[in-house]
Design an enzyme around this catalytic site. Structure first.
Site, PDB file in Angstrom:
ATOM      1  N   ALA A  37       0.823  -1.214   0.000  1.00  0.00           N
ATOM      2  CA  ALA A  37       0.000   0.000   0.000  1.00  0.00           C
ATOM      3  C   ALA A  37       0.857   1.264   0.000  1.00  0.00           C
ATOM      4  CB  ALA A  37      -0.931  -0.001   1.197  1.00  0.00           C
ATOM      5  N   GLY A  38       2.172   1.100   0.035  1.00  0.00           N
ATOM      6  CA  GLY A  38       3.046   2.280   0.076  1.00  0.00           C
ATOM      7  C   GLY A  38       3.203   2.825   1.482  1.00  0.00           C
ATOM      8  N   LEU A  39       2.839   2.000   2.482  1.00  0.00           N
ATOM      9  CA  LEU A  39       2.896   2.476   3.868  1.00  0.00           C
ATOM     10  C   LEU A  39       4.097   1.899   4.633  1.00  0.00           C
ATOM     11  CD1 LEU A  39      -0.935   2.373   4.672  1.00  0.00           C
ATOM     12  CD2 LEU A  39       0.462   4.351   4.044  1.00  0.00           C
ATOM     13  N   GLY A  40       5.067   1.439   3.886  1.00  0.00           N
ATOM     14  CA  GLY A  40       6.340   1.061   4.512  1.00  0.00           C
ATOM     15  C   GLY A  40       6.348  -0.302   5.170  1.00  0.00           C
ATOM     16  N   SER A  41       5.488  -1.218   4.702  1.00  0.00           N
ATOM     17  CA  SER A  41       5.437  -2.528   5.371  1.00  0.00           C
ATOM     18  C   SER A  41       6.754  -3.284   5.212  1.00  0.00           C
ATOM     19  CB  SER A  41       4.262  -3.374   4.860  1.00  0.00           C
ATOM     20  OG  SER A  41       4.426  -3.647   3.490  1.00  0.00           O
ATOM     21  N   ASP A  56      12.634   4.765   3.644  1.00  0.00           N
ATOM     22  CA  ASP A  56      11.683   3.903   4.365  1.00  0.00           C
ATOM     23  C   ASP A  56      12.340   3.209   5.560  1.00  0.00           C
ATOM     24  OD1 ASP A  56      10.049   4.701   2.331  1.00  0.00           O
ATOM     25  OD2 ASP A  56       9.446   2.702   1.693  1.00  0.00           O
TER      26      ASP A  56
HETATM   27  C1  MEV Z   1       8.586   4.591  -1.303  1.00  0.00           C
HETATM   28  O1  MEV Z   1       8.084   4.673   0.009  1.00  0.00           O
HETATM   29  C2  MEV Z   1       9.132   5.910  -1.727  1.00  0.00           C
HETATM   30  C3  MEV Z   1       9.759   5.933  -3.127  1.00  0.00           C
HETATM   31  O2  MEV Z   1      10.256   7.270  -3.298  1.00  0.00           O
HETATM   32  C4  MEV Z   1      10.877   4.932  -3.281  1.00  0.00           C
HETATM   33  C5  MEV Z   1      12.079   5.265  -2.423  1.00  0.00           C
HETATM   34  O3  MEV Z   1      12.272   6.396  -2.005  1.00  0.00           O
HETATM   35  O4  MEV Z   1      12.869   4.337  -2.198  1.00  0.00           O
HETATM   36  C6  MEV Z   1       8.729   5.685  -4.209  1.00  0.00           C
END
Ligand code: MEV
Length: 317
Positions: free
Chosen positions: A105-109, A153
């Site tokens: 989800a892009g929430l750093g899991s 992250d």
């Molecule tokens: C992912 O949380 C953030 C991105 O910018 C990738 C990264 O910074 O490694 C999409």
């Protein structure tokens, strides 16, 4: 037995452009990944309600992961977390993962699981450690999961709080107030690795144009940081909307979410944007007047998972 937990995160501003050396702001959130490690059997047994039921890495498979082979594309990053602490033939452990952070989800899991696993492994080994050691080891795992990550992250999952990050360096920011944000998981699956590769492909096709966009995104991040520190949330919301347009331009917009967006515009909000890699996954919405309860109800009736977000200063522990 040893255990550890680490927080998930939102990127408030600067995703993708951070990979190209621009600043980003990340915030640790009150969803955590918990890991328990026990000495048991030979090799590494991973159990998790979130990923799969069970997966077993023999010593030979662990050696393969260490030498860069793909054994299980969803879990090799986690096996690597243990391998940053133990040699393959020293591993005779069971790992139990229990995460509140939605996957993909892009929430750093992935960073949270790596940070918590490295820490649990260091604890059970009885080895001394500090946050930089944990974050550096988790970065190795993040490279397996995401190819060419910026490192933001693993840092935020280790340190918690609010972090400004640029080219491997971080500054912690202090806010005197809680930012009224909700997170909406669009439930459209995405893979950070693929989105980072897509942006790279787009950048290669027109580096001049993309460098210019990344530069503008970096400037937006600095403005957002300043306005957040001034508690000027209306301005922050406008800047988020500008940022969202750039994210769409670089190719990481979320397909078919017009309905969600049109409903968001009806809510009492200052702004919204994708958070993390985009292409799916999560969005953050900045509410007016801390008015989260009503918004949460409405978004839920549209069929999305929604989280009321609190910043956590507790990094890995
Ligand atoms: C992912 O949380 C953030 C991105 O910018 C990738 C990264 O910074 O490694 C999409």
């Amino acid at each position: 037995m040893a255990d550890a937990s680490a927080p998930g995160k939102i990127i408030f501003s600067g995703e993708h452009s951070v990979v190209y050396g621009e600043p980003a702001l990340a915030i640790a959130i009150n969803l955590r990944c918990h890991v328990k490690i026990t000495k048991d059997g030979k090799g590494l047994l991973i159990t998790s309600k979130n990923y799969i039921q069970k997966y077993y890495y023999s010593t030979a498979k662990l050696e393969d992961v260490l030498s860069g082979k793909t054994i299980n594309s969803k879990l090799d990053n986690i096996a690597m977390a243990v391998l940053t602490v133990f040699k393959p033939n020293e591993i005779s452990h069971k790992l139990e993962i229990n995460s509140e952070i939605p996957i993909g989800a892009g929430l750093g899991s992935s960073a949270a699981v790596a940070v918590a696993t490295v820490t649990a492994a260091l604890k059970i080994k009885g080895q001394k450690y500090d946050n930089d050691t944990i974050s550096d080891k988790a970065f190795i795992c993040e490279k397996i999961a995401h190819g060419n990550p910026s490192g933001i992250d693993n840092l935020i999952a280790t340190y918690g709080g609010i972090v400004r990050f640029q080219n491997g360096n971080m500054t912690k920011l202090e806010l005197e107030y809680e930012i009224p944000i909700i997170i909406i998981n669009t439930n459209i699956p995405k893979e950070t690795k693929k989105m980072v590769e897509l942006v790279k492909k787009n950048w290669k096709s027109n580096p001049e144009k993309f460098n210019d966009i990344f530069n503008k995104m970096g400037k937006l991040t600095s403005k957002i940081e300043k306005e957040l520190l001034n508690n000027n949330l209306e301005r922050v919301g406008n800047l988020m909307l500008e940022n969202q347009k750039f994210l769409e331009k670089i190719g990481v917009g979320i397909p078919n979410i017009e309905k969600l967006i049109s409903n968001l515009s009806k809510l009492n909000i200052y702004g919204y944007k994708i958070t993390g890699a985009g292409g799916g996954g999560a969005m953050i919405v900045l509410m007016k007047n801390g008015d989260t309860k009503e918004a949460i109800k409405i978004v839920e009736t549209l069929g999305y998972d929604v989280y009321e977000t609190k910043i956590t200063n507790l990094g890995v522990n």
